[in-house]
Design a protein around this motif. Sequence first.
Motif, PDB file in Angstrom:
ATOM      1  N   LEU A   1      27.809 -51.892 -45.070  1.00  0.00           N
ATOM      2  CA  LEU A   1      27.058 -51.900 -43.812  1.00  0.00           C
ATOM      3  C   LEU A   1      27.878 -51.288 -42.682  1.00  0.00           C
ATOM      4  O   LEU A   1      27.372 -50.448 -41.919  1.00  0.00           O
ATOM      5  CB  LEU A   1      26.636 -53.324 -43.444  1.00  0.00           C
ATOM      6  CG  LEU A   1      25.508 -53.936 -44.256  1.00  0.00           C
ATOM      7  CD1 LEU A   1      25.361 -55.426 -43.931  1.00  0.00           C
ATOM      8  CD2 LEU A   1      24.199 -53.200 -44.006  1.00  0.00           C
ATOM      9  N   MET A   2      29.122 -51.707 -42.537  1.00  0.00           N
ATOM     10  CA  MET A   2      29.944 -51.200 -41.432  1.00  0.00           C
ATOM     11  C   MET A   2      30.230 -49.708 -41.550  1.00  0.00           C
ATOM     12  O   MET A   2      30.270 -49.002 -40.543  1.00  0.00           O
ATOM     13  CB  MET A   2      31.270 -51.972 -41.356  1.00  0.00           C
ATOM     14  CG  MET A   2      31.123 -53.398 -40.912  1.00  0.00           C
ATOM     15  SD  MET A   2      32.714 -54.222 -40.615  1.00  0.00           S
ATOM     16  CE  MET A   2      33.417 -54.305 -42.275  1.00  0.00           C
TER      17      MET A   2
ATOM     18  N   THR B   1      23.075 -54.566 -39.324  1.00  0.00           N
ATOM     19  CA  THR B   1      24.529 -54.530 -39.468  1.00  0.00           C
ATOM     20  C   THR B   1      25.184 -55.254 -38.304  1.00  0.00           C
ATOM     21  O   THR B   1      26.085 -56.077 -38.486  1.00  0.00           O
ATOM     22  CB  THR B   1      25.043 -53.076 -39.543  1.00  0.00           C
ATOM     23  OG1 THR B   1      24.420 -52.412 -40.631  1.00  0.00           O
ATOM     24  CG2 THR B   1      26.555 -53.039 -39.712  1.00  0.00           C
TER      25      THR B   1
ATOM     26  N   TYR C   1      35.208 -52.616 -36.427  1.00  0.00           N
ATOM     27  CA  TYR C   1      33.792 -52.293 -36.291  1.00  0.00           C
ATOM     28  C   TYR C   1      33.262 -52.716 -34.920  1.00  0.00           C
ATOM     29  O   TYR C   1      32.624 -51.936 -34.219  1.00  0.00           O
ATOM     30  CB  TYR C   1      32.981 -52.963 -37.405  1.00  0.00           C
ATOM     31  CG  TYR C   1      31.505 -52.925 -37.161  1.00  0.00           C
ATOM     32  CD1 TYR C   1      30.778 -51.756 -37.395  1.00  0.00           C
ATOM     33  CD2 TYR C   1      30.830 -54.025 -36.645  1.00  0.00           C
ATOM     34  CE1 TYR C   1      29.415 -51.707 -37.139  1.00  0.00           C
ATOM     35  CE2 TYR C   1      29.472 -53.982 -36.388  1.00  0.00           C
ATOM     36  CZ  TYR C   1      28.772 -52.823 -36.631  1.00  0.00           C
ATOM     37  OH  TYR C   1      27.427 -52.771 -36.362  1.00  0.00           O
TER      38      TYR C   1
END
Length: 159
Positions: free
Chosen positions: A22-23, A32, A102
């Motif tokens: 996702l990141m 996310t 992130y």
Amino acid sequence: MLIPIEQIFTGANLFVLPFWALMIILPNWGITRKVMQSYIPFVLLAGVYIYLFVSSITPENAAALSDPKLADIARFFADETAAATGWIHFLVMDLFVGRYIYLEGQKTGIWTIHSLALCLFAGPMGLLSHILTTWIKQKFFPGSETEPTSAKISPAQQS
């Protein structure tokens, strides 16, 4: 131990992969952002870590870990349960550092894919990459401040 150590090890490795995907692959997706705001993955992995840690401690191991010498640590990690415990420690901490990178990228607009990919395989290298990327951007491109990624997405797109 109720669950075979190999299954715990494999399960923990598979558990972290969707978060990394996702990141790295969908960093600006609203889902996310929501998922990475949560501490639940870390609580679950930390629970597995504590379970394994307690399972791997013997009086000899406790004595060796209280005054660590390299040879004692090497003997400790020769045991599969201890090695899995150490590996899950890496998984938890690398994912936590990846989450930090992130979230910082989302907040500042600094590009993070390269740092996240490095962090997935070697956490400290990913963290160093992010620190250097941030420093380079601030030092050499101070006027090119980008809008944080979250400001670029409309509320309708975030859902």
